[in-house]
Structure formats: C-alpha cells, structure tokens
Write an enzyme that holds these catalytic residues in place. Structure first.
Site, PDB file in Angstrom:
ATOM      1  N   ASP A 131       0.651  -1.108  -0.043  1.00 20.67           N
ATOM      2  CA  ASP A 131       0.021  -0.107  -0.028  1.00 20.67           C
ATOM      3  C   ASP A 131       0.845   1.185   0.031  1.00 20.67           C
ATOM      4  O   ASP A 131       2.146   1.150   0.386  1.00 20.67           O
ATOM      5  CB  ASP A 131      -0.957  -0.027   1.262  1.00 20.67           C
ATOM      6  CG  ASP A 131      -2.020  -1.214   1.057  1.00 20.67           C
ATOM      7  OD1 ASP A 131      -2.337  -1.403   0.144  1.00 20.67           O
ATOM      8  OD2 ASP A 131      -2.351  -1.614   2.311  1.00 20.67           O
ATOM      9  N   LYS A 132       0.273   2.298  -0.449  1.00 17.98           N
ATOM     10  CA  LYS A 132       0.953   3.561  -0.500  1.00 17.98           C
ATOM     11  C   LYS A 132       1.770   3.970   0.596  1.00 17.98           C
ATOM     12  O   LYS A 132       2.980   4.254   0.735  1.00 17.98           O
ATOM     13  CB  LYS A 132       0.091   4.934  -0.938  1.00 17.98           C
ATOM     14  CG  LYS A 132       0.876   6.192  -1.201  1.00 17.98           C
ATOM     15  CD  LYS A 132      -0.456   7.127  -1.212  1.00 17.98           C
ATOM     16  CE  LYS A 132       0.409   8.715  -1.146  1.00 17.98           C
ATOM     17  NZ  LYS A 132      -0.729   9.688  -1.401  1.00 17.98           N
TER      18      LYS A 132
END
EC number: 5.4.99.-
Length: 310
Positions: A131-132
C-alpha cells in the site's frame, strides 16, 4: 513443433507450459485464447487434447512494452541487485502502480528509469505490491523467467513476508487470523471480512508491549489487498494511524503529552514490511533480507518505549 507420442492425449496448455517454461501457464492460455496458437493451422482451445503428429504453431505477440509509462528519476533504495532480481526498501508515501489520481511519480516510473528493459515485463517486473503508506521490502524480477518463477513461488506461498506493526490495544498473546476477505459491498475503497471472500491467513506474535499499544511481528500466509490492516481491525486491534480501518484517533486518558503529540502527528498506518525470504529464481539458493522501519515509525516506537508498559 510436432506432437510426439509422449505428448499425445495431453492438453495443449499443459504441453506449452512444459515447452515454454519462461512464460506462465496463464500467459500461454491467454495467447491460445487470443489466437496466437494454432494446431494444424486451425485455432485451438487450451483444453484441446493433442494427437501424435499434429503441428503446433505459436506466434508470440509483439513484445511491445507492457507498461507504457514515462521513466522518472525518482530515488530508489536498493537493498540487493543481481542479474535476476532487485530488492527494494520502499518508503512510505510512494504509490507502487499508477492509477486514478496517480498517473506518474510511482514506483513503476522509478523502476523504468533505473532499468529501461523492465518495460517489457508485466508491471515493470513487480512481483507483489505494498500500500502507498506501507514501507519496506519489495521484490522486482529483472527477466521474464525470473518473473514467472517468483510469481509462481508467491502463489505457492513460498516467499516469506514478515511485517512489523504498531496496533491499538494490548492483545494477550499471538495467534493467527483465518478469515476470508472481499471488497466491501458499499464502500469500494475498503476490504472486509466476508463470507465467500478469498481465503486469507495472517500469523502474528507480540514483539513489544506498551501501555495502550502493542508492536506485533506478522507473517502473511496469503497476500490479499489490505490483509494485515483488515485482519487486525477484525480482531479489535487496528493498526495505529490507519485512515481506513482504525477510525478517528482516541487518546487514552492521562497519556503523556509527548506521546499524545506523536500520535497526533502520525498520519499513516504504522506498518512496515521488515523481512523477506525467497529462493533465488535462477541460482536456487535461499536468500533473506531485513530492513529497519523508516524514521517516523522508529520515532513512534521510541516514544512508546519511554512510557509505561501494560
């Protein structure tokens, strides 16, 4: 190529997978369905059974770049690199794949600048994603054969991925979460535990206890979107700072002012891919890497350590 007596009676996709091992079976199946494979000059199906003496013709699609992205000179922290693979330490805040709202400035853009040949591999060689706002170790294949083998190893659960997380609450002991995950029926940004979802298993153990929080070491048995974040929230111990699954920040009564300010400033999930282990796709030897959390998560942990212990 001509169907030999040994191949007679076997499925077309099985034979192609044996003869073209650099390509995944799913890719070969797609080529068959797209008409790039003919048997005795006629279109074929993946499940067609072969007969001795038949002629199989494979016309591979034009190897145009699979990822038509613009290379960008973004900083990469390379932990290991050889002819077959690349191991990176991704910082928090870096998007892995381009998408809506993120057409550039992604890890894929950086990889294409680092090694332009990755444009000819699926997803620029990326084998998995983070995830970012999750930091840590990622593996990138540098050749098609390495990509095929590493993706297969990931699907077979042969790549070991371990994470560090700070969660809200104080679980009594470690354990495992075996709960299927699927897209939330109303909020498409969220994943949820749901009947009929994909099988998902997360193992966790307590690494360090604090007054109102706990640092966990977690191991993924499967690798679903948001898996750790959803499983921990499902247990009642969401990852600290998680904007989707932890809810709004609630400060415990009587908390130390320094810790309160640190918690207010920590605006991402406290989740870090700390350890990675795999069998090298061409050399066959086991390899392991470990990287510490980034500075913001280390500062969070140090502040928690200075407080009381539950």
């Amino acid at each position: 190529m001509i169907v030999t007596p040994a191949w007679a009676g076997q499925r077309l996709d099985q034979i192609l997978a044996q003869q073209f091992s650099a390509h995944s079976r799913s890719r070969l199946t797609r080529w068959i369905r797209d008409g790039h494979v003919r048997v005795d000059g006629a279109p074929a199906r993946p499940s067609d059974r072969l007969r001795e003496g038949q002629l199989i013709a494979l016309c591979m699609p034009d190897p145009a770049p699979v990822v038509p992205l613009r290379p960008e000179p973004l900083a990469l922290t390379v932990v290991h690199e050889d002819e077959a693979l690349l191991i990176l330490d991704k910082p928090p805040g870096l998007v892995v794949h381009p998408g809506a709202g993120n057409p550039s400035g992604t890890l894929q853009n950086a990889l294409l600048h680092h090694l332009p040949a990755l444009a000819h591999l699926p997803r620029a060689g990326l084998v998995h994603r983070l995830d970012k706002d999750t930091s840590g170790l990622m593996v990138v294949a540098k050749t098609l054969s390495s990509h095929t083998r590493l993706v297969s190893a990931l699907q077979a659960r042969e790549i070991r991925r371990e994470y560090d997380a700070v969660v809200i609450g104080t679980p009594v002991a470690g354990g495992a979460v075996d709960a299927p995950l699927g897209r939330h029926p109303r909020d498409r940004l969220r994943i949820t535990v749901r009947e009929g979802g994909r099988a998902s298993v997360t193992h966790y153990r307590i690494a360090e206890r604090y007054a109102h929080h706990t640092r966990l070491a977690l191991r993924l048995e499967t690798g679903r979107t948001h898996q750790i974040r959803v499983h921990m929230a499902h247990l009642g111990y969401p990852v600290l700072g998680d904007p989707l699954y932890a809810g709004r920040l609630r400060l415990p009564a009587g908390i130390d002012p320094e810790l309160a300010e640190t918690l207010r400033r920590f605006r991402r999930q406290a989740l870090h891919a700390a350890r990675l282990g795999l069998v090298h796709p061409s050399e066959g030897r086991e390899m392991h890497w470990e990287v510490p959390p980034p500075a913001d998560m280390q500062a969070l942990i140090e502040t928690l350590r200075r407080g009381p212990v539950s």
